[in-house]
Design an enzyme around this catalytic site. Structure first.
Site, mmCIF file in Angstrom:
data_model
loop_
_atom_site.group_PDB
_atom_site.id
_atom_site.type_symbol
_atom_site.label_atom_id
_atom_site.label_comp_id
_atom_site.label_asym_id
_atom_site.label_seq_id
_atom_site.Cartn_x
_atom_site.Cartn_y
_atom_site.Cartn_z
ATOM 1 N N ARG A 1 -19.253 13.593 12.672
ATOM 2 C CA ARG A 1 -19.859 13.143 11.418
ATOM 3 C C ARG A 1 -21.045 12.216 11.630
ATOM 4 N NH1 ARG A 1 -14.148 12.396 8.227
ATOM 5 N NH2 ARG A 1 -13.859 14.614 7.886
ATOM 6 N N SER A 21 -15.553 18.424 1.608
ATOM 7 C CA SER A 21 -14.815 18.368 2.870
ATOM 8 C C SER A 21 -15.556 19.031 4.022
ATOM 9 C CB SER A 21 -13.471 19.057 2.683
ATOM 10 O OG SER A 21 -12.856 19.262 3.919
ATOM 11 N N GLU A 81 -5.899 3.094 7.689
ATOM 12 C CA GLU A 81 -7.314 2.747 7.730
ATOM 13 C C GLU A 81 -7.520 1.238 7.803
ATOM 14 O OE1 GLU A 81 -9.684 4.636 4.675
ATOM 15 O OE2 GLU A 81 -11.526 3.673 5.347
ATOM 16 N N GLY A 108 -0.294 4.483 0.280
ATOM 17 C CA GLY A 108 -0.933 5.692 0.795
ATOM 18 C C GLY A 108 -0.100 6.261 1.939
ATOM 19 N N LEU A 109 -0.726 7.125 2.719
ATOM 20 C CA LEU A 109 0.038 7.795 3.783
ATOM 21 C C LEU A 109 0.675 6.814 4.748
ATOM 22 C CD1 LEU A 109 -2.181 10.863 4.741
ATOM 23 C CD2 LEU A 109 0.016 10.846 3.563
ATOM 24 N N GLY A 145 0.829 -1.203 0.000
ATOM 25 C CA GLY A 145 0.000 0.000 0.000
ATOM 26 C C GLY A 145 0.854 1.239 0.000
#
Lengths: 650, 248, 205
Positions: A297, A250, A402, A12-13, A10
């Site tokens: 959220r 966002s 994640e 990503g970050l 992976g």
């Protein structure tokens, strides 16, 4: 002794942060990525990254950040990790600044911070409205530097299929599929870090990118890794409808003063701009005077659902509300939110600087993920040298970002995901290296047969997939699965519907066997890979749905109306802290509390007793469904630092 | 109102085989983009002659124009397929792979030359380490605004696809890499590396291969001021040329 | 820094200084066409007959021109034709290359016609007569005029647009605003030189 290396899956970050840190510590890394790493899903993160730097002199501190995070997650997160993450956050922001991220600045030239959901402080550092992109690029550049120096080898356009386990069940490598040649090979590594992101595609259209199928994570689960809190799926309140994707609007739009409203009159057909202020229902501001449009959220998404479905006040009768920024000047908006406003304009043709945006809730993030471990220190922080940090229950197999489950509990706060991704990548690296250095033998020393056997199994699996010539189109079947999940396992969950969904998913599993492999060529053929991903998505949707079915409560993003504890309107969370204190001292003075409050607190305490636990899904053959499915158990959560208490945002 | 939509797609089975055109007729749905139509073709891969064929393949990821994956040539011009809205395109819609890179299959090309260019211009900050070294340098808002715009480049390849000077046969680094060199030369960490970047750009394939056609800045989906970056690097190498002449 | 870069930079510089300056001077001299044969011939001859003229011409004009031409010809073939990008600056890019080739051919013809030809024929010195007779020749006059008109337009365009790209190449005009200003300046140079030259040629039309 042959050379050791770590495999990171992976780009990503989290994956890049781990790659760069492991490389800095001197160990070579093989980085495997589905796409060129610069195109990873992290680029989609917009609003910012949290860190209590307290540049605005508001008295913010990592401890308050920690409290907000734990409270936002409804106390389901393991607290030492959260605490350590929040204490590391200012350093991580400074590091990213040093690495060249173009964060917005104050007039004096310091980092600027904005507000985000679930907190009352300016705690979110941001680079316009493309913070994720900027952070990813900075890490990508560092990794490229190591690539040039020879410490990092990249295998882009390769898909992780599964782990190679030795006879003791220890992970010694990975099986990967070249998306270009269709060749399936094994690569050797002394530790494998899965940083493969979330599973948004289980819901078909979400704010996630097309690679976010959760396949790698599900593969680990199918190989025996425990999966934690699968049912906790974050629904983002503001997304832009689209046929191929639900693009994110966002939270920073609200952080910068965006106001959410609907016309007070149901089905009002006037244009948004023609509706006078007093006929607008700013429902979040009215219902949550303290946090207003910046409620967490899960709360925001539920309120929008309530307004549109229960009250029937959605814009033009649809599941949509207005998000209004038109009170700001063009210049302000362009400087602080340019990127996302351009995106909105590009994809809808409407200029959000002049007209309120139409937004609606969409699947955004998975708080759940592979179960991972950690070692706390005595002061409730993390022992960075411990090899068990971020390790799954499969030895040598790690998870980060994640893909793991640890940091966000029942609901993630906005701008904490970028933080948790970079944090886990950096934090785990010393421990991973310690693990590798203390192994009795390196992956190179493992008999080749171990690799060959695993490789052969996967090659056979794919050649069987290529032979499939049934009547089902895999892409259509995916749409059907997604439809089920969107309809029944979203904001509001009901047990009867979850049960029928599980049946449906089992049905999809048997229909999967009747798939036609639309393209049987070897070269750059995504179809067999997608069919395999679909199999994994079917299994992951079982984990999510069964977890949701089993958890009979309302916590964070997991909302079952029939188990709502009905917090009295005038209840204050501090009362509960007092209540617990008295209980612990053995002298609960019931008459000191309001009767309704007392009853509520008892309900709350009993509910926590039963449900303040991590859901653990383990794959078992023949338990549910056709070939197998998740067996659910529950595990205690570490709440040693902040005692659980009811959430309240109004 | 239209109820069907025709796509004319230039396909190619692999790097060696020759390209061919195939038409697909799909149902017209308002507010679609090119990607969602390609997805529709996936669910029913039948060409306009009614033959079952392999689904068209392409590369995509974020679908909101920040990852740069789905760049292709749409009606003759390079664009991201995700932000190419059907209602704004002339029909039939013609899709081709980018022409400046080796085709892998159908609409997928190999853009590794662009990432190699980033290595050549050393587009990174040379960090002392990733441990806690305190805050970075302060930076004025005006500098941040300039640098931020440049840093939005997603290596999508639009600039070089539209550039007449960037061909399969030469080794021009292209506007994207030049822009990145400018970005990192703004970041005041390590002057050595600034000089090294300029050295690279003062070689074959560097800045002198720019022909000032300025298509790059016209097609850049992120509206990055690429010609400004080229001129700025032009100025920096001019200065270095001067320094080299009188230092030697 | 390699020869690739240096040659291109020298070529770019040569296009402005000295070739461009020579072009301006050369066009300026043509204004003497209005002063009649004697003065025109005197002016031209005093330039060409000065002691250092030949060497100066070789060093200042012919060598740079040769380099600029060779580099130009190489450049013209290293690119891809992409007509679907119908932007104005892209059009200018192609016009620059087209005019470059055209002007190169024109210069060859022009040197043959106005310099080597008269030398060989021994009529060197009577520039005015040579030029005007070429223009008014009943048979080839039209062709000569057309070639001159195209040649002059091409050269002036190539020079003034070259000013524009020069400023970008050397980093003189950085921002879009300054690039726009330079572009407007180059239009003005183009118009000024074209008007001046056609006014000059009108004397012998």
């Amino acid at each position: 002794m042959s050379k050791q290396r770590v495999i990171v899956v992976g780009g990503g970050l989290a994956g890049l942060a781990a790659t760069m840190k492991v490389a800095e510590l001197g160990m070579s890394v093989l980085l495997i990525s589905f796409l060129p790493v610069k195109r990873s899903h992290s680029v989609c993160a917009q609003g910012g990254i949290n860190g209590a730097v307290n540049i605005k002199g508001e008295g913010d501190s990592p401890e308050i950040h920690f409290y907000d995070t734990v409270k936002g997650g409804d106390f389901l997160a393991n607290q030492p990790l959260c605490k350590d993450m929040c204490h590391q956050a200012p350093y991580i922001i400074n590091l990213m600044d040093r690495l060249g991220v173009n964060f917005n600045r104050t007039p004096e030239g310091n980092l600027d911070f904005r507000r985000f959901g679930g907190t009352l402080y300016h705690r979110t550092a941001f680079a316009g409205a493309t913070t994720g992109q900027q952070l990813l690029y900075a890490l990508d550049e560092q990794v490229r530097h190591y690539e040039v120096q020879g410490l990092v080898e990249k295998m882009e356009l390769h898909e992780y299929l599964g782990a190679v386990l030795n006879n003791e069940g220890r992970c010694v490598g990975a099986v990967i599929n070249s998306l270009r040649t269709g060749e399936i090979i094994t690569v050797k590594g002394d530790a494998v870090i899965l940083a493969t992101g979330g599973p948004g595609l289980v819901y078909g259209r979400s704010t996630n990118s097309t690679v976010c199928t959760g396949t790698a994570v599900t593969s680990a689960y199918l190989q025996g890794a425990k999966y934690g809190n699968g049912e906790f799926i974050q629904i983002h309140p503001s997304a832009i409808p689209g046929r191929d994707k639900l693009r994110l609007m966002s939270e920073s739009a609200r952080g910068e003063g965006g106001r959410v409203w609907v016309p007070r009159k149901a089905g009002d057909s006037r244009k948004a701009k023609d509706i006078p202020d007093k006929e607008r229902f700013y429902f979040l501001e009215e219902r949550y005077p303290l946090y207003g449009n910046l409620v967490p959220r899960d709360v925001g998404a539920r309120e929008i659902y309530d307004i549109c479905v229960n009250e029937g006040l959605g814009v033009k009768g649809e599941m949509k509300v207005y998000l209004d920024l038109t009170h700001h000047t063009q210049e302000f908006l362009d400087r602080r939110l340019g990127g996302i406003l351009e995106t909105y304009e590009k994809f809808t043709g409407v200029d959000p600087r002049n007209e309120p945006m139409e937004i609606f809730p969409a699947v955004h993030y998975s708080m759940g993920g592979i179960w991972t471990d950690y070692t706390p220190t005595v002061d409730g922080l993390i022992d960075y040298q411990s090899p068990s940090n971020q390790m799954t229950n499969i030895k040598g197999l790690y998870a980060a970002g994640e893909a793991d489950y640890q940091y966000h509990g029942g609901n993630r706060l906005g701008a904490n995901s970028l933080l948790s991704c970079i944090y886990t990548g950096l934090m785990m690296s010393p421990g991973v290296i310690n693990y590798v250095n203390n192994l009795p033998e390196t992956a190179e020393d493992i008999p080749q047969k171990t690799f060959d056997d695993t490789c052969r199994q996967w090659q056979e699996k794919f050649s069987n997939i290529k032979k499939m010539n049934g009547s089902e189109n895999p892409y259509s079947l995916h749409r059907e699965l997604a439809e089920q999940m969107i309809t029944n396992v979203l904001i509001v969950r009901q047990n009867n519907k979850l049960e029928t969904t599980l049946d449906k998913i089992n049905e999809f599993e048997s229909r999967w066997k009747n798939i036609a492999c639309l393209d049987t060529s070897d070269w750059s053929n995504p179809v067999p890979s997608f069919i395999n991903q679909l199999w994994n998505m079917i299994h992951l949707s079982k984990v999510i749905t069964k977890g949701a079915l089993m958890r009979d409560e309302f916590r964070g993003s997991h909302y079952k109306p029939e188990f709502d504890l009905e917090q009295p309107d005038d209840f204050q969370p501090d009362t509960y802290v007092e209540f617990e204190k008295q209980k612990a001292n053995g002298g609960l003075n019931e008459s000191a509390f309001d009767k309704q409050h007392l009853a509520y607190m008892k309900r709350y305490a009993a509910n926590n007793e039963k449900w303040l636990k991590t859901t653990i899904a383990e794959y078992k053959n023949g338990t549910t469904g056709l070939e197998g499915g998740p067996e659910i158990s529950f595990e205690d959560v570490d709440t040693s630092l902040i005692s659980p208490r009811p959430r309240k945002y109004n | 109102m239209l109820d069907t939509l025709t796509f004319k797609i230039k396909r190619q089975n692999n790097a060696e085989s020759s390209p061919y055109w195939e038409n697909f007729v799909i149902q017209y749905i308002p507010n679609s983009n090119v990607i969602s139509c390609l997805m529709d073709i996936q669910t029913n891969p039948v060409n306009s002659k009614g033959e079952k064929v392999a689904p068209v393949v392409w590369q995509s990821n974020c679908l909101e124009e920040v990852c740069g994956s789905c760049t292709m040539v749409i009606n003759g011009k390079v664009h991201q397929a995700c932000s190419a809205l059907i209602d704004k395109l002339e029909k039939p819609i013609i899709l081709e792979p980018m022409s400046k890179f080796p085709v892998i299959r159908d609409l997928i090309v190999d853009r590794s030359r662009m990432f190699d260019a980033l290595k050549k211009v050393q587009a990174w900050v040379s960090a002392d380490g990733y441990h806690d070294l305190g805050p970075g340098d302060s930076q004025s808002q005006s500098v941040q605004e300039v640098a931020y715009k440049l840093s939005e480049c997603m290596t999508c390849g639009c600039c070089v696809e539209a550039c007449p000077q960037y061909t399969k046969d030469n080794n021009f680094l292209g506007a994207a890499a030049i822009n990145q060199a400018r970005l990192f030369n703004i970041h005041q960490k390590g002057n050595d590396i600034t000089e090294q970047r300029l050295d690279t750009l003062m070689q074959e394939g560097g800045i002198s291969d720019c022909g000032n056609a300025q298509n790059c800045v016209e097609v850049c989906p992120k509206s990055i001021p690429l010609t400004e970056s080229i001129a700025e690097i032009g100025r920096q190498v001019s200065g270095k040329l001067w320094r080299n002449i009188f230092k030697a | 820094m390699d020869s690739h870069f240096i040659l291109r930079r020298i070529s770019s510089l040569a296009g402005i200084v000295p070739i461009g300056l020579f072009l301006v001077y050369h066009l300026y001299m043509q204004l003497y066409l209005h002063s009649g044969a004697e003065i025109y011939n005197n002016e031209v001859n005093s330039f060409y007959d000065s002691p250092l003229a030949t060497w100066a011409l070789i060093i200042v004009v012919y060598i740079p021109l040769l380099l600029h031409s060779i580099m130009g010809v190489i450049l013209v073939f290293d690119n891809k034709i992409q007509p679907s990008y119908t932007y104005f600056s892209h059009l200018l890019y192609w016009l620059q290359r087209l005019s470059g080739i055209g002007v190169l051919l024109f210069i060859i013809a022009h040197i043959w016609n106005a310099k080597l030809g008269p030398w060989i024929e021994g009529t060197w010195g009577t520039h005015f007569e040579h030029l005007s007779s070429g223009f008014t020749d009943p048979e080839t006059g039209m062709i000569t005029k057309t070639v001159y008109v195209l040649g002059v337009i091409g050269a002036v365009f190539h020079f003034s647009n070259g000013l524009n790209t020069f400023c970008m190449t050397w980093g003189i005009a950085l921002t879009p605003t300054s690039q726009k200003r330079v572009r407007i300046f180059s239009y003005l140079v183009f118009i000024f030189l074209i008007v001046s030259t056609f006014y000059a040629l009108s004397a012998i039309w």
